[in-house]
Structures are given as C-alpha cells and as structure tokens.
Design an enzyme around this catalytic site. Structure first.
Site, PDB file in Angstrom:
ATOM      1  N   SER A  10      33.044  70.451  27.775  1.00 29.47           N
ATOM      2  CA  SER A  10      32.319  69.558  28.674  1.00 29.47           C
ATOM      3  C   SER A  10      31.617  69.185  27.378  1.00 29.47           C
ATOM      4  O   SER A  10      30.530  69.980  26.619  1.00 29.47           O
ATOM      5  CB  SER A  10      31.931  71.085  29.458  1.00 29.47           C
ATOM      6  OG  SER A  10      30.945  70.010  30.030  1.00 29.47           O
ATOM      7  N   HIS A  35      36.669  67.497  28.869  1.00 27.49           N
ATOM      8  CA  HIS A  35      35.729  67.684  30.273  1.00 27.49           C
ATOM      9  C   HIS A  35      34.790  66.348  29.869  1.00 27.49           C
ATOM     10  O   HIS A  35      33.632  66.996  29.396  1.00 27.49           O
ATOM     11  CB  HIS A  35      35.354  68.475  30.490  1.00 27.49           C
ATOM     12  CG  HIS A  35      35.185  69.525  31.812  1.00 27.49           C
ATOM     13  ND1 HIS A  35      35.788  69.737  32.630  1.00 27.49           N
ATOM     14  CD2 HIS A  35      33.959  68.766  32.813  1.00 27.49           C
ATOM     15  CE1 HIS A  35      35.173  69.675  33.586  1.00 27.49           C
ATOM     16  NE2 HIS A  35      34.052  69.119  33.417  1.00 27.49           N
ATOM     17  N   ASP A  37      31.370  65.244  32.029  1.00 26.89           N
ATOM     18  CA  ASP A  37      30.684  65.858  33.766  1.00 26.89           C
ATOM     19  C   ASP A  37      29.852  64.584  34.067  1.00 26.89           C
ATOM     20  O   ASP A  37      29.346  63.879  33.276  1.00 26.89           O
ATOM     21  CB  ASP A  37      29.498  67.108  33.183  1.00 26.89           C
ATOM     22  CG  ASP A  37      30.170  67.495  33.483  1.00 26.89           C
ATOM     23  OD1 ASP A  37      31.396  68.115  34.250  1.00 26.89           O
ATOM     24  OD2 ASP A  37      30.198  68.770  32.560  1.00 26.89           O
ATOM     25  N   MET A  39      27.470  62.648  36.358  1.00 27.68           N
ATOM     26  CA  MET A  39      26.281  63.390  37.250  1.00 27.68           C
ATOM     27  C   MET A  39      25.317  61.627  37.847  1.00 27.68           C
ATOM     28  O   MET A  39      24.829  61.398  37.485  1.00 27.68           O
ATOM     29  CB  MET A  39      25.773  64.144  36.856  1.00 27.68           C
ATOM     30  CG  MET A  39      26.328  65.275  37.033  1.00 27.68           C
ATOM     31  SD  MET A  39      25.549  66.997  36.127  1.00 27.68           S
ATOM     32  CE  MET A  39      26.451  68.090  35.334  1.00 27.68           C
ATOM     33  N   HIS A  68      35.389  64.629  35.580  1.00 32.77           N
ATOM     34  CA  HIS A  68      34.875  65.755  36.593  1.00 32.77           C
ATOM     35  C   HIS A  68      33.793  64.658  37.369  1.00 32.77           C
ATOM     36  O   HIS A  68      32.501  64.704  37.265  1.00 32.77           O
ATOM     37  CB  HIS A  68      34.304  66.877  36.144  1.00 32.77           C
ATOM     38  CG  HIS A  68      33.601  67.616  37.336  1.00 32.77           C
ATOM     39  ND1 HIS A  68      33.045  69.197  36.843  1.00 32.77           N
ATOM     40  CD2 HIS A  68      33.762  67.734  38.855  1.00 32.77           C
ATOM     41  CE1 HIS A  68      32.808  69.557  38.117  1.00 32.77           C
ATOM     42  NE2 HIS A  68      33.319  68.746  39.016  1.00 32.77           N
ATOM     43  N   MET A  70      30.739  63.693  40.245  1.00 31.29           N
ATOM     44  CA  MET A  70      29.922  64.938  40.641  1.00 31.29           C
ATOM     45  C   MET A  70      29.216  63.884  41.450  1.00 31.29           C
ATOM     46  O   MET A  70      28.285  63.604  40.901  1.00 31.29           O
ATOM     47  CB  MET A  70      28.780  65.678  40.187  1.00 31.29           C
ATOM     48  CG  MET A  70      30.016  67.584  39.720  1.00 31.29           C
ATOM     49  SD  MET A  70      29.599  68.135  38.310  1.00 31.29           S
ATOM     50  CE  MET A  70      30.047  67.139  36.912  1.00 31.29           C
ATOM     51  N   MET A 139      33.949  75.529  40.312  1.00 31.71           N
ATOM     52  CA  MET A 139      32.942  75.424  40.159  1.00 31.71           C
ATOM     53  C   MET A 139      32.144  77.232  40.656  1.00 31.71           C
ATOM     54  O   MET A 139      32.171  77.840  41.122  1.00 31.71           O
ATOM     55  CB  MET A 139      31.584  74.263  41.513  1.00 31.71           C
ATOM     56  CG  MET A 139      32.029  73.169  40.894  1.00 31.71           C
ATOM     57  SD  MET A 139      31.892  72.518  39.179  1.00 31.71           S
ATOM     58  CE  MET A 139      30.680  73.190  38.409  1.00 31.71           C
ATOM     59  N   ASP A 177      35.351  76.591  36.040  1.00 32.28           N
ATOM     60  CA  ASP A 177      33.795  75.469  35.296  1.00 32.28           C
ATOM     61  C   ASP A 177      32.780  75.904  35.795  1.00 32.28           C
ATOM     62  O   ASP A 177      32.250  76.647  36.659  1.00 32.28           O
ATOM     63  CB  ASP A 177      34.402  73.987  36.040  1.00 32.28           C
ATOM     64  CG  ASP A 177      32.933  73.028  35.505  1.00 32.28           C
ATOM     65  OD1 ASP A 177      31.939  73.319  34.428  1.00 32.28           O
ATOM     66  OD2 ASP A 177      32.928  71.917  35.585  1.00 32.28           O
TER      67      ASP A 177
HETATM   68  C1  DX5 Z   1      28.524  71.758  35.417  1.00 33.20           C
HETATM   69  C2  DX5 Z   1      29.701  70.774  35.076  1.00 33.20           C
HETATM   70  C3  DX5 Z   1      29.953  71.878  33.620  1.00 33.20           C
HETATM   71  C4  DX5 Z   1      29.327  72.689  32.407  1.00 33.20           C
HETATM   72  C5  DX5 Z   1      29.835  73.939  31.915  1.00 33.20           C
HETATM   73  O1  DX5 Z   1      27.445  70.771  36.745  1.00 33.20           O
HETATM   74  O2  DX5 Z   1      30.872  70.631  35.518  1.00 33.20           O
HETATM   75  O3  DX5 Z   1      30.989  71.609  33.196  1.00 33.20           O
HETATM   76  O4  DX5 Z   1      28.842  71.427  31.504  1.00 33.20           O
HETATM   77  O5  DX5 Z   1      28.760  74.201  31.095  1.00 33.20           O
HETATM   78  P1  DX5 Z   1      28.372  75.462  30.475  1.00 33.20           P
HETATM   79  O6  DX5 Z   1      29.908  75.846  30.581  1.00 33.20           O
HETATM   80  O7  DX5 Z   1      27.293  75.021  30.018  1.00 33.20           O
HETATM   81  O8  DX5 Z   1      28.113  76.672  32.015  1.00 33.20           O
HETATM   82 ZN    ZN Z   2      32.710  69.704  35.046  1.00 31.48          ZN
END
Ligand code: DX5
Ligand code: ZN
Length: 220
Positions: A10, A35, A37, A39, A68, A70, A139, A177
């Site tokens: 990620s 990946h 993320d 948000m 991903h 969110m 998750m 994840d």
């Molecule tokens: C959290 C994300 C993850 C995050 C994982 O909301 O969806 O992808 O980056 O990070 P680590 O591996 O540090 O838990």
């Molecule tokens: Zn993620």
C-alpha cells in the site's frame, strides 16, 4: 481454491514526495499489485489521494493498480478512477445503500470489482454480490490509517469467506488489509487469503529493503 500468494504493497506508507519512484522500486522488488488507499475524511477519518494521483502513477508501472475506495458516496467517482488507469476498484457496502449498483458500474467500465468488509461487518454482507466480484477484501483493521494492529477476528472471516468463494467455483481473490507483517502474514495465508496488502511492513526501511520485506511477507 486458494491461489498462489500475491503481495499488494500500500502506497499509503510510501514517501508521498516521490510516489512514482516508490512505485517503480516496489514493482522491481516483486510487488504483484500496487494498492492505492483512497480516503475521503467522511467514510473514514483520513484524507489521502484522488484520481489525479492514480493517473500520474499509471505510466510508472505495468502492475495492476488495486484501488481501495474508502469514500462515500462512491458512484460519482468510479468512472474517473477507471479512466485514470485503475485495474481493480474495491468498494465497501457500508459506504452506501447500493453496492450492487456500484459493482455493476465498475464491471460496465471493464474493470475488476472488489467488495470489502470492515471489522464490524459480517461476512454475509458480501453474499448478494459474490457472483459479480473479482475480489473480496477483509479489513483486519478499521480503515483509515496505516500502522494499526491486526485484529484477530479477521482470521475467522477469512476462513468463512474462503469456503464461500470456493463454493462459487469462480476465481475470486481473497485479500486481507491491515496490520500484515511477518507474524500475521502466515496466519492470514493459512486462513485462506490469496492477496496480502502491506503498508508499513512493505515500505519499512526504504527502497533498499523492499525486496527483503516482500520476501519475508511471502514466507520465503
Ligand atoms: C487502511 C488501509 C490499508 C493500510 C494498511 O485503511 O486500507 O491499506 O495502508 O497499512 P498497514 O499495513 O500499515 O496496516
Ligand atoms: Zn487498503
């Protein structure tokens, strides 16, 4: 049937001032997916990146961009992420009332579709769309931030989803994840995960460490 292990670092844990270089280094180190993320400060309590960053990263790698989402609402942004170069678009049923419609939209754009469930969401939430998706994401932390600890409840969910996926006879990636590291990666793998997302554990130490970080996560 469980598939060969794949790793999806990620970029949330990458150096944002040099994302292109980071993605190239991670791909060279053996990442299978990148990946991303996304948000929105609303569905999750953090703000990260939008379609412009996906578009900017696209020329830097041939690896699938595993995006991903969110965000809520999600539908108004799906086309833009698809056109920016995402290969996989994963959405959360908790983010809105029409996850089936959202997945129809993703598939209509020729992209792979994923459905993700939060720690507080039962596995049954994926049942109505299991025949449509290419990926199911469990998750193992509450989404929003990297660097959190793996929640053990994810193991039972992975096992239950492994069985559900196998019963379909379709090829669907089972992804996990959050909090994946050298200790939790083998547990997730044994519970049936195909794809491990790793932020912190992937990027720790900088580019010189990436190949070794990935090797350890693969269990090699
Ligand atoms: C959290 C994300 C993850 C995050 C994982 O909301 O969806 O992808 O980056 O990070 P680590 O591996 O540090 O838990
Ligand atoms: Zn993620």
């Amino acid at each position: 049937m469980q598939q060969p292990i794949r790793l999806a670092p990620s970029i949330l844990s990458a150096d944002f001032a040099k994302l292109g270089e980071e993605v190239r280094a991670m791909a060279a180190a053996g990442a299978d997916y990148i990946h991303v993320d996304v948000m929105d400060g609303h569905f999750v309590p953090n703000l990260t990146i939008g379609p412009a960053v996906v578009r900017a990263l696209r020329p830097h790698t041939d690896k699938p961009l595993d995006v991903h989402l969110m965000i809520s609402p999600v539908d108004p942004f799906v086309r833009e992420f698809a056109e920016a170069g995402a290969d996989i678009l994963t959405v959360h049923p908790e983010a809105g009332p029409h996850v089936h419609r959202t997945i129809q939209l993703i598939k209509s754009l020729g992209k792979k579709a994923g459905v993700s469930i939060n720690p507080g969401t039962p596995v049954e939430a994926v049942d109505p769309v299991l025949d449509m998706v290419d990926l199911v994401l469990v998750m193992s932390v509450n989404p929003g931030f990297g660097g959190q600890s793996f929640l053990d409840g994810a193991i039972e969910k992975l096992k239950r989803l492994r069985a559900r996926i196998d019963a379909t006879g379709r090829t669907i990636d089972l992804q996990v994840d959050g909090g994946i590291n050298d200790t939790t990666a083998p547990l997730a793998r044994a519970a049936g995960a195909d794809v491990l997302v790793a932020g912190t554990a992937g990027f720790v130490g900088g580019p010189a460490r990436y190949a070794d970080n990935l090797r350890r996560l693969r269990g090699g």
